[in-house]
Design a protein around this motif. Sequence first.
Motif: not given
Length: 354
Positions: A15-19, A21-25, A29-31, A203-206
């Motif tokens: 979970y923390h790795t995903i957060l 990498t994708i949406s730290p702030n 948004k993580i479902a 790949r595309a979160s940024q």
Amino acid sequence: MPYLEINSSHFFHNYHTILETISPNKPQKIAIVLKDNAYGHGILEIANLAKQANIQTAFVKNTQEALSIAPLFNTITILYPSQNAPDFKTALKTPNLYFCAPSLESLQNYPQHTSIELKIDSGMHRNGISKTDLNTAFDLIKKRNLHLKGIFTHNGFGDDVNSAFYTQNMEFLAIKQEALKLCQHYGILRPRFHSLSSSGAMRASQFDANLPQELQDDLYRVGIAFYGYLCSDFQNPPLKPIAALFANKISTLKLKKGSNIGYSGMGILEQDSIVSTYDIGYGDGFFRLRENMQLHSAEGFRILPRASMDCISILTDAPKVCIFNDVRSLAKAFDTIPYEILAHLHAYIPRIVV
């Protein structure tokens, strides 16, 4: 009886790795995708871990899965609802459940005031209405008094190194722009948008974060990454598999070199050996080992072909054996992906969270 051990520390690590990498702030948004019994890991067990991580949004396969975890999330979207399901009417009355509408026909079939998420085809050509039917869909939603909660697609090229992934992202961007115009025209509040699963979000979160706020995705639908895997060869975040499958010994034999094991004698001993049977087979959803396959347990014990419906033979007399703690080697042996091995495991196998 075999059992699946779920490593909670690995889940929270993922979970923390995903957060990060994708949406730290924006953790909201993580479902989490919990469909098909949480990819075989146990929907109740994983849903409770997700609740501890304060994940607010989930996606499931059907009404049965949705109702089983309804108290644990703010919203749950049912991706494949069936109006023939015995609990469909109960689900309709549950306020935090949303229903996927993948076609114009489905919009006509839902009763008034149903909370829906409209699925759009952005190029995968699997489920969803055409972009050209978006206006018709909005007209039906308004006339039938449906509550539009979301508009989404599935980018099916997240694991592929080609232009199709980027083409689908741009197509969904155009869909969002058109949908916002239609929302204004029909007096409908802006729905939430989402399109990316595990690999795609990595790949595309940024790219998404750099869009104007109203055009950004509101959610990332993360499934397989929560369970410790990605299926692309070019992404290597430090994920940890969360499941280990254990089987218990049934019986043991001391056999001579050349002895034949199991159906048709396909397992042939190369030396004097101790052979035990363990209580898992293809009847439990574990794939059927065939002749000439070289498979080993997590401890390195040789698993002999052929597998039976209810048991397998292994070169050891250990009281229990870890069949896998990382399913990728099995997936490679069976020429498939981790999803398929994991999702096949029967729901009656106990899931134990440690």
